[in-house]
Design a protein around this motif. Structure first.
Motif, PDB file in Angstrom:
ATOM      1  N   ASN A 228       0.869  -1.178   0.000  1.00 45.00           N
ATOM      2  CA  ASN A 228       0.000   0.000   0.000  1.00 45.00           C
ATOM      3  C   ASN A 228       0.906   1.227   0.000  1.00 45.00           C
ATOM      4  OD1 ASN A 228      -1.572   2.218   0.726  1.00 45.00           O
ATOM      5  ND2 ASN A 228      -2.858   1.037   2.126  1.00 45.00           N
ATOM      6  N   VAL A 229       0.900   1.938  -1.115  1.00 43.66           N
ATOM      7  CA  VAL A 229       1.750   3.123  -1.223  1.00 43.66           C
ATOM      8  C   VAL A 229       0.872   4.359  -1.013  1.00 43.66           C
ATOM      9  CG1 VAL A 229       3.466   4.325  -2.635  1.00 43.66           C
ATOM     10  CG2 VAL A 229       3.148   1.866  -2.908  1.00 43.66           C
ATOM     11  N   GLY A 230       0.784   4.787   0.204  1.00 43.06           N
ATOM     12  CA  GLY A 230       0.017   5.997   0.518  1.00 43.06           C
ATOM     13  C   GLY A 230      -1.427   5.938   0.061  1.00 43.06           C
ATOM     14  N   GLY A 231      -2.029   4.755   0.105  1.00 40.66           N
ATOM     15  CA  GLY A 231      -3.422   4.617  -0.318  1.00 40.66           C
ATOM     16  C   GLY A 231      -3.571   3.955  -1.677  1.00 40.66           C
ATOM     17  N   LEU A 232      -2.510   3.864  -2.426  1.00 46.12           N
ATOM     18  CA  LEU A 232      -2.535   3.136  -3.707  1.00 46.12           C
ATOM     19  C   LEU A 232      -2.141   1.680  -3.435  1.00 46.12           C
ATOM     20  CD1 LEU A 232      -2.742   3.241  -6.879  1.00 46.12           C
ATOM     21  CD2 LEU A 232      -0.234   3.371  -6.856  1.00 46.12           C
ATOM     22  N   ILE A 233      -3.088   0.776  -3.702  1.00 49.73           N
ATOM     23  CA  ILE A 233      -2.780  -0.645  -3.526  1.00 49.73           C
ATOM     24  C   ILE A 233      -2.102  -1.147  -4.807  1.00 49.73           C
ATOM     25  CG2 ILE A 233      -3.746  -2.936  -3.084  1.00 49.73           C
ATOM     26  CD1 ILE A 233      -4.137  -1.033  -0.748  1.00 49.73           C
ATOM     27  N   MET A 234      -0.908  -1.678  -4.646  1.00 49.61           N
ATOM     28  CA  MET A 234      -0.191  -2.276  -5.786  1.00 49.61           C
ATOM     29  C   MET A 234      -0.052  -3.773  -5.513  1.00 49.61           C
ATOM     30  SD  MET A 234       2.728   0.719  -6.383  1.00 49.61           S
ATOM     31  CE  MET A 234       3.805  -0.348  -7.352  1.00 49.61           C
TER      32      MET A 234
ATOM     33  N   PRO B 286      -4.240   9.492  -4.252  1.00 46.64           N
ATOM     34  CA  PRO B 286      -2.932   9.606  -3.600  1.00 46.64           C
ATOM     35  C   PRO B 286      -1.983  10.450  -4.452  1.00 46.64           C
ATOM     36  CG  PRO B 286      -3.677   7.311  -3.645  1.00 46.64           C
ATOM     37  CD  PRO B 286      -4.630   8.091  -4.508  1.00 46.64           C
ATOM     38  N   VAL B 287      -1.227  11.309  -3.806  1.00 49.68           N
ATOM     39  CA  VAL B 287      -0.296  12.196  -4.519  1.00 49.68           C
ATOM     40  C   VAL B 287       1.138  11.884  -4.100  1.00 49.68           C
ATOM     41  CG1 VAL B 287       0.463  14.597  -4.824  1.00 49.68           C
ATOM     42  CG2 VAL B 287      -1.991  14.059  -4.767  1.00 49.68           C
ATOM     43  N   PHE B 288       1.947  11.525  -5.078  1.00 48.35           N
ATOM     44  CA  PHE B 288       3.373  11.288  -4.846  1.00 48.35           C
ATOM     45  C   PHE B 288       4.155  12.441  -5.468  1.00 48.35           C
ATOM     46  CE2 PHE B 288       1.807   6.764  -5.833  1.00 48.35           C
ATOM     47  CZ  PHE B 288       1.277   6.625  -4.557  1.00 48.35           C
ATOM     48  N   VAL B 289       5.174  12.883  -4.781  1.00 53.62           N
ATOM     49  CA  VAL B 289       5.971  14.007  -5.269  1.00 53.62           C
ATOM     50  C   VAL B 289       7.341  13.474  -5.691  1.00 53.62           C
ATOM     51  CG1 VAL B 289       7.028  16.196  -4.615  1.00 53.62           C
ATOM     52  CG2 VAL B 289       4.722  15.647  -3.834  1.00 53.62           C
TER      53      VAL B 289
END
Ligand SMILES: Cc1cc2nc3c(=O)[nH]c(=O)nc-3n(C[C@H](O)[C@H](O)[C@H](O)COP(=O)(O)O)c2cc1C
Length: 309
Positions: free
Chosen positions: A8-14, A167-170
């Motif tokens: 789970n990457v900050g709310g994104l399930i991969m 989800p926002v990734f920078v």
């Protein structure tokens, strides 16, 4: 032994921790002839801007020892053509999509994020605040990238977060002394993750012609040459962040990817190496599963940040 690779990457399930680095995988379809791209944890698309961009004039890509220099200049089809022509293929295949975006001002990033969410164009946003290859007075204020100024990272992140629930990734630049400062600025401004690293600035000169190797003179260095630098930045950032890290920079194999996970990355991206071996990302997924089996680890999440110092 069954192995759980889901993260789970900050709310994104991969479904596994492996994506591809923006700009090295186009919009996915080209690679689907080499392997089923829906097997990726996510497809990260080439940076999208509001208007299409032609990019810089060639030569804009050259090989270097253990890597490459590029000055593509964010060539892309633009958000409209992406949504109309590229997205349906990815959605039909059932891909998880990270929509990488690039703009000239916070409002443009916000607009791109809004459109991607409204038109189901991505499952998460990756904001490229760190492309070294664009000469744009508003972006490169005083020659600096947004990601080189923590207060600007915060400003851009806040604008994007206000525009979307995705989800926002920078995505940050390694062309800085201390990666922790912009990474913390992104976190404090509400980012759900950071992507580390973009390319390192570099150049080459042909001594016979005395001309620069890239027409743009300066470009971004990627590939195995930058892996130790990228790994150290991921490790530095991981010590200070609560939010997850997508690690990238020279990953060619599962062993390389494992280094980033052990240093603290929750997910990893295969970049330039896909040019040499188009199914490299798939091999990394398979190799991570084999690694877990060999080390009797049931859940890959147990390995995040698990370097034994
Ligand atoms: C040809 C090329 C084009 C790239 N274009 C983008 C881009 O559009 N947006 C972006 O955020 N990063 C871009 N990058 C940076 C990669 O996503 C990645 O951060 C970097 O190459 C390090 O990973 P690698 O060493 O595995 O290639 C590009 C890199 C290359 C080599």
């Amino acid at each position: 032994m069954g192995v759980n690779l889901q993260v789970n990457v900050g709310g994104l399930i991969m479904k596994n921790p492996v994506t591809v680095a923006s700009g090295t995988f186009a919009y996915g379809q080209e690679y689907d002839q080499y392997f089923d791209i829906a097997q990726l944890g996510a497809v990260t698309v080439k940076s999208l801007s509001i208007q299409p961009r032609a990019g810089n004039r060639p030569p804009r890509l050259v090989e270097t020892p253990a890597g490459m220099l590029n000055a593509i200049g964010l060539q892309n089809v633009g958000i409209d053509a992406y949504l109309r022509d590229k997205l349906p293929y990815l959605r039909e295949k059932g891909c998880t999509i990270i929509g990488n975006i690039y703009g000239h001002a916070p409002e443009e990033y916000a607009e791109l994020a809004r459109r991607l969410e409204a038109e189901n164009g991505a499952d998460a946003i990756e904001a490229n605040l760190s492309c070294p290859n664009v000469h744009d007075a508003r972006t490169v204020r005083g020659g600096a990238l947004v990601a080189q100024a923590p207060e600007r990272v915060a400003e851009y992140t806040r604008a994007i977060k206000a525009a979307t629930k995705l989800p926002v990734f920078v995505k940050l630049t390694p062309n800085i002394i201390d990666i922790v400062e912009p990474a913390l600025a992104a976190q404090e401004a509400g980012a759900d993750g950071v992507a580390l690293i973009n390319t390192l600035l570099g150049m080459g000169i042909n001594p016979e012609t005395r001309r620069p190797i890239l027409r743009n003179i300066v470009g971004g260095l990627s590939g195995p040459a930058i892996r130790p630098v990228a790994l150290k930045m991921v490790w530095d950032a991981a010590k200070h962040l609560r939010i997850p890290i997508i690690g990238m920079g020279g990953i060619c194999s599962a062993a390389d990817a494992m280094q980033f996970i052990l240093a603290g990355a929750t997910a990893v991206a295969v970049g330039s190496y896909s040019f040499r071996q188009p199914d490299a990302a798939l091999r990394v997924i398979q190799g991570l599963e084999a690694y877990c089996q060999r080390h009797q680890v049931e859940d890959i999440r147990q390995l995040i940040g698990a370097m034994e110092a």
